[in-house]
Design a protein around this motif. Structure first.
Motif, mmCIF file in Angstrom:
data_model
loop_
_atom_site.group_PDB
_atom_site.id
_atom_site.type_symbol
_atom_site.label_atom_id
_atom_site.label_comp_id
_atom_site.label_asym_id
_atom_site.label_seq_id
_atom_site.Cartn_x
_atom_site.Cartn_y
_atom_site.Cartn_z
ATOM 1 N N GLY A 81 27.375 -8.525 36.520
ATOM 2 C CA GLY A 81 27.439 -7.640 37.803
ATOM 3 C C GLY A 81 28.207 -6.409 37.689
ATOM 4 N N GLU A 82 28.903 -6.304 36.466
ATOM 5 C CA GLU A 82 30.009 -5.101 36.512
ATOM 6 C C GLU A 82 29.116 -3.980 36.181
ATOM 7 O OE1 GLU A 82 33.491 -5.962 34.320
ATOM 8 O OE2 GLU A 82 34.026 -7.477 35.572
ATOM 9 N N ALA A 83 29.257 -2.744 36.484
ATOM 10 C CA ALA A 83 28.199 -1.686 36.224
ATOM 11 C C ALA A 83 29.295 -0.882 35.126
ATOM 12 C CB ALA A 83 27.794 -0.859 37.468
ATOM 13 N N GLY A 84 28.994 -0.855 34.020
ATOM 14 C CA GLY A 84 29.674 -0.175 32.968
ATOM 15 C C GLY A 84 28.877 1.013 32.724
ATOM 16 N N THR A 85 29.633 1.993 31.915
ATOM 17 C CA THR A 85 29.086 3.251 31.113
ATOM 18 C C THR A 85 29.718 2.985 29.728
ATOM 19 O OG1 THR A 85 28.984 4.379 33.093
ATOM 20 C CG2 THR A 85 28.769 5.610 31.101
ATOM 21 N N VAL A 86 28.833 3.241 28.889
ATOM 22 C CA VAL A 86 29.525 3.317 27.383
ATOM 23 C C VAL A 86 28.736 4.650 27.045
ATOM 24 C CG1 VAL A 86 28.861 2.391 24.887
ATOM 25 C CG2 VAL A 86 29.294 0.656 26.884
ATOM 26 N N THR A 87 29.555 5.468 26.218
ATOM 27 C CA THR A 87 29.004 6.556 25.768
ATOM 28 C C THR A 87 29.170 6.803 24.223
ATOM 29 O OG1 THR A 87 29.647 7.786 27.933
ATOM 30 C CG2 THR A 87 29.343 9.175 26.122
ATOM 31 N N VAL A 88 28.362 7.054 23.488
ATOM 32 C CA VAL A 88 28.188 7.383 22.172
ATOM 33 C C VAL A 88 28.016 8.848 21.821
ATOM 34 C CG1 VAL A 88 27.093 6.807 20.071
ATOM 35 C CG2 VAL A 88 27.234 5.083 21.794
ATOM 36 N N THR A 89 28.942 9.600 21.582
ATOM 37 C CA THR A 89 28.532 11.068 21.622
ATOM 38 C C THR A 89 29.468 11.805 20.268
ATOM 39 O OG1 THR A 89 28.900 13.178 22.804
ATOM 40 C CG2 THR A 89 30.660 11.515 23.055
ATOM 41 N N GLY A 90 28.604 12.729 20.045
ATOM 42 C CA GLY A 90 29.443 13.601 18.494
ATOM 43 C C GLY A 90 28.674 12.979 17.224
ATOM 44 N N GLN A 132 23.375 -3.927 33.717
ATOM 45 C CA GLN A 132 23.594 -3.213 35.064
ATOM 46 C C GLN A 132 24.590 -1.961 34.353
ATOM 47 O OE1 GLN A 132 24.801 -5.294 38.109
ATOM 48 N NE2 GLN A 132 26.167 -3.923 39.166
ATOM 49 N N GLY A 133 24.073 -0.967 34.230
ATOM 50 C CA GLY A 133 25.243 0.285 33.900
ATOM 51 C C GLY A 133 24.357 1.424 33.135
ATOM 52 N N THR A 134 25.175 2.181 32.453
ATOM 53 C CA THR A 134 24.368 3.267 31.723
ATOM 54 C C THR A 134 24.994 3.448 30.241
ATOM 55 O OG1 THR A 134 24.219 4.365 33.842
ATOM 56 C CG2 THR A 134 24.248 5.641 31.613
ATOM 57 N N LEU A 135 23.858 3.634 29.609
ATOM 58 C CA LEU A 135 24.212 3.948 28.044
ATOM 59 C C LEU A 135 23.865 5.318 27.740
ATOM 60 C CD1 LEU A 135 24.964 3.259 25.070
ATOM 61 C CD2 LEU A 135 22.736 2.274 24.646
ATOM 62 N N LYS A 136 24.931 5.995 27.279
ATOM 63 C CA LYS A 136 24.610 7.476 27.147
ATOM 64 C C LYS A 136 24.766 7.755 25.555
ATOM 65 C CE LYS A 136 26.459 9.502 31.497
ATOM 66 N NZ LYS A 136 27.071 10.165 32.171
ATOM 67 N N ILE A 137 23.614 8.203 24.977
ATOM 68 C CA ILE A 137 23.670 8.501 23.524
ATOM 69 C C ILE A 137 23.632 10.149 23.379
ATOM 70 C CG2 ILE A 137 22.903 8.205 21.162
ATOM 71 C CD1 ILE A 137 21.796 5.462 22.607
ATOM 72 N N GLN A 138 24.340 10.828 23.141
ATOM 73 C CA GLN A 138 24.311 12.099 23.092
ATOM 74 C C GLN A 138 25.181 13.014 22.208
ATOM 75 O OE1 GLN A 138 25.596 12.361 27.117
ATOM 76 N NE2 GLN A 138 27.914 12.526 26.653
ATOM 77 N N ALA A 180 22.511 5.241 18.083
ATOM 78 C CA ALA A 180 22.260 3.643 18.103
ATOM 79 C C ALA A 180 21.444 2.910 17.302
ATOM 80 C CB ALA A 180 22.318 3.290 19.731
ATOM 81 N N SER A 181 21.618 1.692 16.858
ATOM 82 C CA SER A 181 20.512 1.191 16.170
ATOM 83 C C SER A 181 20.569 -0.391 16.796
ATOM 84 C CB SER A 181 20.569 1.128 14.655
ATOM 85 O OG SER A 181 21.799 0.569 14.273
ATOM 86 N N SER A 182 19.515 -1.054 16.852
ATOM 87 C CA SER A 182 19.432 -2.456 17.219
ATOM 88 C C SER A 182 18.088 -3.010 16.657
ATOM 89 C CB SER A 182 19.311 -2.785 19.085
ATOM 90 O OG SER A 182 18.360 -1.613 19.329
ATOM 91 N N SER A 183 18.134 -4.554 17.150
ATOM 92 C CA SER A 183 16.917 -5.215 16.660
ATOM 93 C C SER A 183 15.602 -5.549 17.676
ATOM 94 C CB SER A 183 17.231 -6.527 15.936
ATOM 95 O OG SER A 183 17.904 -7.562 16.739
ATOM 96 N N VAL A 184 16.613 -5.255 19.004
ATOM 97 C CA VAL A 184 15.664 -5.669 20.159
ATOM 98 C C VAL A 184 16.356 -4.986 21.262
ATOM 99 C CG1 VAL A 184 16.803 -7.941 20.605
ATOM 100 C CG2 VAL A 184 14.561 -7.310 21.589
ATOM 101 N N ALA A 185 15.858 -4.424 22.317
ATOM 102 C CA ALA A 185 16.634 -3.867 23.186
ATOM 103 C C ALA A 185 16.101 -3.904 24.668
ATOM 104 C CB ALA A 185 16.667 -2.332 23.236
ATOM 105 N N ALA A 186 17.025 -4.007 25.886
ATOM 106 C CA ALA A 186 16.414 -4.185 26.977
ATOM 107 C C ALA A 186 17.315 -3.164 27.978
ATOM 108 C CB ALA A 186 16.559 -5.440 27.695
ATOM 109 N N VAL A 187 16.709 -2.542 28.897
ATOM 110 C CA VAL A 187 17.434 -1.766 29.939
ATOM 111 C C VAL A 187 16.864 -2.188 31.150
ATOM 112 C CG1 VAL A 187 17.840 0.622 30.933
ATOM 113 C CG2 VAL A 187 17.641 0.250 28.343
#
Length: 195
Positions: free
Chosen positions: A9-18, A33-39, A44-51
């Motif tokens: 329940g904690e809305a977090g933001t993870v930013t992967v930049t540069g 619950q939150g935001t992932l920014k890849i910019q 990013a890489s994964s085997s399965v994902a959900a948003v």
């Protein structure tokens, strides 16, 4: 193990930049619950994902960033609301892509030269795929379920000025296909678009 954004329940933001910035896991990336920014050339890489899942709202932004997901990618599942935007030469490459399925609401927007490549795409009854002049490549089948929305933008007749769906398998269209004429463009009698 699994990488989780906005757990419990904690809305977090993870930013992967540069350049050189990476979020890599051999398991799952879940933006509950939150935001992932890849910019800015982050990746990013994964085997399965959900948003967006479990009654929560999650989002991801690929702004000149890349996300490679080997397996299924779920956007808006299990009463969740999910949104993914791919823009500014960003890339989303994934196995099967499921948008707005299993009781969730999901949306994917590909714009400003963003690139979407998936093994298959299912747009569920509460799903939306917006391709705003860009190209979506589907290696296998594309399914637009009843109640789902596919929006294709058209800004002119020249190649690159209208959206395209490249479907390697079968296309099943049972939902709504919306043509969005943008930039003041209005088609004339006899003009055609290879969508």
């Amino acid at each position: 193990g699994q990488t989780v954004v906005g757990q419990l329940g904690e809305a977090g933001t993870v930013t992967v930049t540069g350049p050189g910035s990476r979020l890599n896991t051999s398991s799952a990336i879940s933006v509950i619950q939150g935001t992932l920014k890849i910019q800015n050339d982050g990746a990013a890489s994964s085997s399965v994902a959900a948003v967006g899942s479990g009654g929560h709202t999650g989002s991801a932004l690929l702004n000149a960033g890349t996300w490679i997901n080997a397996g299924p990618f779920y956007i808006g599942i299990n009463s969740g609301i999910g949104a993914v935007t791919v823009r500014n030469d960003g890339q989303l490459m994934t196995g099967p892509l499921y948008i707005g399925v299993y009781g969730g609401t999901g949306a994917v927007t590909v714009e400003d030269n963003g690139q979407l490549t998936a093994d298959a795409i299912v747009v569920g009854g509460s799903g939306t795929l917006n391709v705003d002049p860009s190209t979506a490549d589907v290696n296998g089948d594309f399914t637009l379920s009843s109640g789902g929305l596919l929006s294709l933008a058209i800004a002119g007749t020249a190649p690159g000025s209208f959206s395209q769906m490249n479907i390697g398998g079968y296309g099943y269209f049972d939902g709504i296909v919306d043509f969005d004429f943008i930039g003041g463009f209005a088609p004339q009698t006899g003009e055609t678009f290879d969508l």
